[in-house]
Design a protein around this motif. Structure first.
Motif, PDB file in Angstrom:
ATOM      1  N   ASP A  58       6.950   8.371  -6.869  1.00 11.67           N
ATOM      2  CA  ASP A  58       6.355   7.490  -7.861  1.00 11.67           C
ATOM      3  C   ASP A  58       5.543   6.426  -7.137  1.00 11.67           C
ATOM      4  O   ASP A  58       5.846   6.067  -5.989  1.00 11.67           O
ATOM      5  N   VAL A  59       4.520   5.919  -7.811  1.00 11.56           N
ATOM      6  CA  VAL A  59       3.716   4.834  -7.248  1.00 11.56           C
ATOM      7  C   VAL A  59       3.798   3.634  -8.175  1.00 11.56           C
ATOM      8  O   VAL A  59       3.887   3.769  -9.394  1.00 11.56           O
ATOM      9  N   ARG A  60       3.796   2.464  -7.553  1.00  6.59           N
ATOM     10  CA  ARG A  60       3.903   1.204  -8.294  1.00  6.59           C
ATOM     11  C   ARG A  60       2.588   0.455  -8.183  1.00  6.59           C
ATOM     12  O   ARG A  60       1.951   0.441  -7.135  1.00  6.59           O
ATOM     13  N   HIS A  61       2.202  -0.167  -9.303  1.00 10.08           N
ATOM     14  CA  HIS A  61       1.014  -1.027  -9.266  1.00 10.08           C
ATOM     15  C   HIS A  61       1.430  -2.469  -9.018  1.00 10.08           C
ATOM     16  O   HIS A  61       2.612  -2.820  -9.081  1.00 10.08           O
ATOM     17  N   ASP A  62       0.472  -3.318  -8.739  1.00 10.40           N
ATOM     18  CA  ASP A  62       0.749  -4.708  -8.400  1.00 10.40           C
ATOM     19  C   ASP A  62       1.256  -5.485  -9.617  1.00 10.40           C
ATOM     20  O   ASP A  62       1.092  -5.068 -10.759  1.00 10.40           O
ATOM     21  N   ASP A  63       1.863  -6.617  -9.361  1.00 12.10           N
ATOM     22  CA  ASP A  63       2.443  -7.440 -10.424  1.00 12.10           C
ATOM     23  C   ASP A  63       1.387  -8.042 -11.345  1.00 12.10           C
ATOM     24  O   ASP A  63       1.698  -8.446 -12.465  1.00 12.10           O
ATOM     25  N   ARG A 112      -4.071  -1.574  -9.002  1.00 12.02           N
ATOM     26  CA  ARG A 112      -4.026  -1.207  -7.581  1.00 12.02           C
ATOM     27  C   ARG A 112      -2.671  -0.607  -7.257  1.00 12.02           C
ATOM     28  O   ARG A 112      -1.636  -1.128  -7.654  1.00 12.02           O
ATOM     29  N   ILE A 113      -2.675   0.467  -6.488  1.00 13.55           N
ATOM     30  CA  ILE A 113      -1.425   1.042  -5.997  1.00 13.55           C
ATOM     31  C   ILE A 113      -0.947   0.184  -4.832  1.00 13.55           C
ATOM     32  O   ILE A 113      -1.702  -0.070  -3.897  1.00 13.55           O
ATOM     33  N   VAL A 114       0.311  -0.257  -4.883  1.00 14.44           N
ATOM     34  CA  VAL A 114       0.825  -1.109  -3.810  1.00 14.44           C
ATOM     35  C   VAL A 114       2.059  -0.537  -3.116  1.00 14.44           C
ATOM     36  O   VAL A 114       2.425  -1.016  -2.045  1.00 14.44           O
ATOM     37  N   GLU A 115       2.685   0.475  -3.726  1.00 14.52           N
ATOM     38  CA  GLU A 115       3.923   0.973  -3.133  1.00 14.52           C
ATOM     39  C   GLU A 115       4.189   2.413  -3.584  1.00 14.52           C
ATOM     40  O   GLU A 115       3.875   2.793  -4.702  1.00 14.52           O
ATOM     41  N   VAL A 116       4.778   3.194  -2.676  1.00 11.38           N
ATOM     42  CA  VAL A 116       5.219   4.559  -2.972  1.00 11.38           C
ATOM     43  C   VAL A 116       6.719   4.604  -2.699  1.00 11.38           C
ATOM     44  O   VAL A 116       7.179   4.102  -1.672  1.00 11.38           O
ATOM     45  N   ARG A 117       7.463   5.186  -3.635  1.00 14.16           N
ATOM     46  CA  ARG A 117       8.920   5.326  -3.503  1.00 14.16           C
ATOM     47  C   ARG A 117       9.345   6.641  -4.134  1.00 14.16           C
ATOM     48  O   ARG A 117       8.627   7.181  -4.980  1.00 14.16           O
ATOM     49  N   PRO A 118      10.529   7.109  -3.782  1.00 14.17           N
ATOM     50  CA  PRO A 118      11.034   8.307  -4.463  1.00 14.17           C
ATOM     51  C   PRO A 118      11.147   8.112  -5.980  1.00 14.17           C
ATOM     52  O   PRO A 118      10.881   9.033  -6.741  1.00 14.17           O
TER      53      PRO A 118
END
Length: 100
Positions: A40-45, A50-56
């Motif tokens: 999964d990818v997380r966008h900024d607050d 913008r994509i800021v993080e990738v996690r399981p």
């Protein structure tokens, strides 16, 4: 809502120098073949897209899901931080079977 990876049309995304599949939806993990990796990818607050993080798995600020042929190396805390120049959308789309 989660989608079946075999029925989804994905955007192609260059992420960390590799071509991956991207959808803004959550993907049912049991619909992805065992030889592929799902994150999964997380966008900024600020919700700027913008994509800021990738996690399981991402619960908050979920931007989408990526499927790739090689694992993404995570930090000790189980994530990979993303800078703006780490990714770009290609403008092309692809089905899972074409990607494989």
């Amino acid at each position: 809502m989660s989608v079946n990876a075999n029925e989804e049309v994905f955007d192609l995304l260059e992420l960390f120098g590799k071509t991956v599949l991207f959808t803004c939806m959550r993907v049912k993990r049991n619909t992805v073949p065992d030889n592929l990796y799902v994150y999964d990818v997380r966008h900024d607050d600020d919700c700027s897209g913008r994509i800021v993080e990738v996690r399981p798995h991402i619960l908050v600020n979920h931007w989408g899901t990526v499927i790739c042929k090689e694992p993404i190396e995570m930090t000790d805390i189980g994530c990979k931080f993303v800078k703006e120049d780490d990714y770009r959308y290609t403008g092309e789309t692809c089905k899972l079977t074409e990607y494989m």
